[in-house]
Design an enzyme around this catalytic site. Structure first.
Site, short mmCIF file in Angstrom:
data_model
loop_
_atom_site.label_atom_id
_atom_site.label_comp_id
_atom_site.label_asym_id
_atom_site.label_seq_id
_atom_site.Cartn_x
_atom_site.Cartn_y
_atom_site.Cartn_z
CE LYS A 47 -6.65 -0.38 5.70
NZ LYS A 47 -7.38 0.66 6.20
NE ARG A 145 -13.47 4.99 5.41
CZ ARG A 145 -12.25 4.56 5.47
NH1 ARG A 145 -11.45 4.49 4.66
NH2 ARG A 145 -11.59 4.22 6.83
CG HIS A 174 -10.42 6.51 9.69
ND1 HIS A 174 -9.39 5.95 10.22
CD2 HIS A 174 -10.43 6.55 8.42
CE1 HIS A 174 -8.66 5.69 9.09
NE2 HIS A 174 -9.15 6.11 8.11
NE ARG A 231 -8.76 2.64 13.63
CZ ARG A 231 -9.39 3.84 13.81
NH1 ARG A 231 -9.98 3.86 14.99
NH2 ARG A 231 -9.55 4.71 13.07
CE1 TYR A 275 3.13 -7.10 -26.39
CE2 TYR A 275 3.32 -6.68 -24.22
CZ TYR A 275 3.01 -7.71 -25.23
OH TYR A 275 2.77 -8.86 -24.88
CB CYS A 322 5.32 -7.06 -20.59
SG CYS A 322 6.52 -6.71 -21.96
CG MET A 323 0.28 -9.62 -17.35
SD MET A 323 -1.02 -10.86 -17.90
CE MET A 323 -2.21 -9.66 -19.14
CG ASP A 324 3.00 -12.10 -17.56
OD1 ASP A 324 2.38 -12.42 -16.44
OD2 ASP A 324 2.70 -12.51 -18.69
C1 LIG Z 1 -6.70 1.48 7.04
C2 LIG Z 1 -7.26 2.09 8.45
C3 LIG Z 1 -6.31 2.46 9.52
C4 LIG Z 1 -4.94 2.17 9.26
O1 LIG Z 1 -4.50 3.35 8.37
P1 LIG Z 1 -2.56 3.70 8.35
O2 LIG Z 1 -2.93 5.04 7.64
O3 LIG Z 1 -2.23 2.79 7.28
O4 LIG Z 1 -2.14 3.66 9.70
C5 LIG Z 1 -6.84 2.63 10.60
N1 LIG Z 1 -8.13 2.70 10.81
C6 LIG Z 1 -8.84 2.48 9.85
C7 LIG Z 1 -10.64 2.75 10.03
C8 LIG Z 1 -8.49 2.06 8.59
O5 LIG Z 1 -9.49 1.97 7.52
#
Ligand SMILES: *Cc1c(COP(=O)(O)O)cnc(C)c1O
Length: 389
Positions: A47, A145, A174, A231, A275, A322-324
């Site tokens: 992600k 969540r 999770h 995961r 700035y 700065c931004m850039d």
């Molecule tokens: C982002 C996420 C992960 C991975 O989390 P890490 O701490 O980066 O390993 C696993 N499961 C779900 C549902 C997540 O949203």
């Protein structure tokens, strides 16, 4: 490594600010996690542009390593992978809205069913389209969540048994606190998940083949939560999820962020820099300008704290970012236009700026540092072999 300017051009325009993604390290981290959790398998989490490392490139690489499943947060990320030709199974972890379901099915993306209502929507859409929907059930064991609450989960599991157009291949939960030194709440969540899973045993049914719960913190600290698959997010990218997590698997950072000096000047005493004129020197100093800023994800909040590496030595970023662009005080040392500037990662001399350090300067966590490096910054993919050449 030969600096291949063409490789890092963005729309044909070469910019000296780029990210270097070390695919050899990505492989090593993947294998280290794989070995530690076996016989469970590894679902790389891709992600937010693969935690800033580049969604499609990282996906292609982990697929080449034989990964059985990919994880993303949103439908759009899954579609991008499909459009890039990735055919591996992809689980979309986020919540879904009913009218998105046909798009999931069209692209053969695995859906997270977090309530009976959503499961029914999926089943009906799949029936209409004449396909089987791949589904993972989501159980909320304490994150609050998405997901059906663990104490109401039986009805979702029951409903899933009767969805003819769903292939329920997974069930997951999770952790809210798996990366802390104290694992009491994580253990409670794990117990709740096991309790939910006992639904199958008590009915003499096999559970869905992919039971998964562990994020990076749990991969490191809670072997009992590895189930069939883990995961792996930040750990795969070589960064530990928190400072006090047990570092039971050795990984190394995959990403470096670099730029080059584009301007050199001498700044007189009492001539403030940038700035707001927040910084000035009481003696003459040499100052270089680097073409990176908060518009790239180099947080403005790090003004007055950040350091960069030039010619193997650390120097402070001065004045407001700065931004850039940003300015660096090299006192009376030497630096030249086109010199390498390391913003994050290792310099050739071995001096290193870690992701955790940037996070400290910015008052945030490494996750946010990585995911904020935006797409204006080119990404260069290297292997150790090329690096040594
Ligand atoms: C982002 C996420 C992960 C991975 O989390 P890490 O701490 O980066 O390993 C696993 N499961 C779900 C549902 C997540 O949203």
């Amino acid at each position: 490594m030969a600096f291949n300017e063409a490789t890092i051009s963005n729309n044909g325009i070469v910019r000296p600010t780029y990210i270097e993604v070390n695919l050899t390290r990505l492989t090593e981290n993947y294998r280290a996690i794989e070995q530690a959790v076996a016989p469970a398998t590894v679902m790389p989490i891709l992600k937010a542009n693969a935690y800033g490392h580049g969604l499609v490139e990282v996906a292609r690489h982990v697929v080449s390593l034989g990964t059985p499943y990919l994880g993303v947060a949103f439908l759009e990320e899954g579609i991008l992978l499909r459009e890039a030709g990735i055919t591996a199974p992809i689980l979309v972890l986020g919540g879904i809205i009913g009218n998105q379901v046909p798009l999931f099915l069209k692209h053969d993306l695995t859906l997270t069913a977090s309530s009976i209502e959503k499961l029914t929507q999926i089943n009906e859409a799949a029936a209409q389209m004449g396909v089987q929907a791949r589904v993972h059930l989501k159980i909320d064991t304490g994150m609050e969540r998405i997901g059906v609450h663990y104490y109401n989960a039986d009805s979702l599991l029951e409903a899933a048994l009767n969805c003819d157009h769903c292939l329920v291949e997974g069930i997951y939960s999770h952790f809210a606190n798996a990366d802390t030194a104290v694992l009491r709440s994580a253990q409670i969540q794990l117990d709740r998940f096991n309790q939910v899973l006992s639904f199958y045993e008590s009915r003499g049914l096999p559970p869905p083949p992919l039971r998964h719960m562990a994020n990076s913190g749990a991969i490191l600290q809670l072997p009992g939560s590895h189930f069939d698959m883990v995961r792996a997010g930040i750990l795969l990218y070589g960064v530990y999820p928190a400072a006090d997590v047990a570092k039971t698997i050795a990984v190394r950072p995959v990403l470096s962020w670099k730029s080059r000096v584009v301007y050199f000047k001498v700044v007189q005493p009492d001539h403030p820099v940038s700035y707001g004129s927040t910084w000035q020197s009481d003696h003459m100093v040499r100052v270089v300008t680097v073409p990176v800023g908060y518009g790239d994800g180099y947080f403005r909040r790090m003004s007055g704290q950040a350091q960069v590496i030039i010619r193997g030595k650390r120097y402070p970023v001065i004045g407001r970012i700065c931004m850039d662009q940003l300015m660096v005080n090299i006192e009376w040392d030497s630096a030249y236009n086109n010199d390498d500037v390391v913003l994050l990662g290792e310099s050739d001399s071995g001096e290193t700026i870690r992701c955790e350090e940037l996070a400290g300067w910015a008052g945030t966590i490494p996750y946010e540092v990585l995911t904020n490096i935006n797409t204006r910054v080119s990404r260069l993919y290297i292997t150790e072999k090329e690096k040594g050449a």
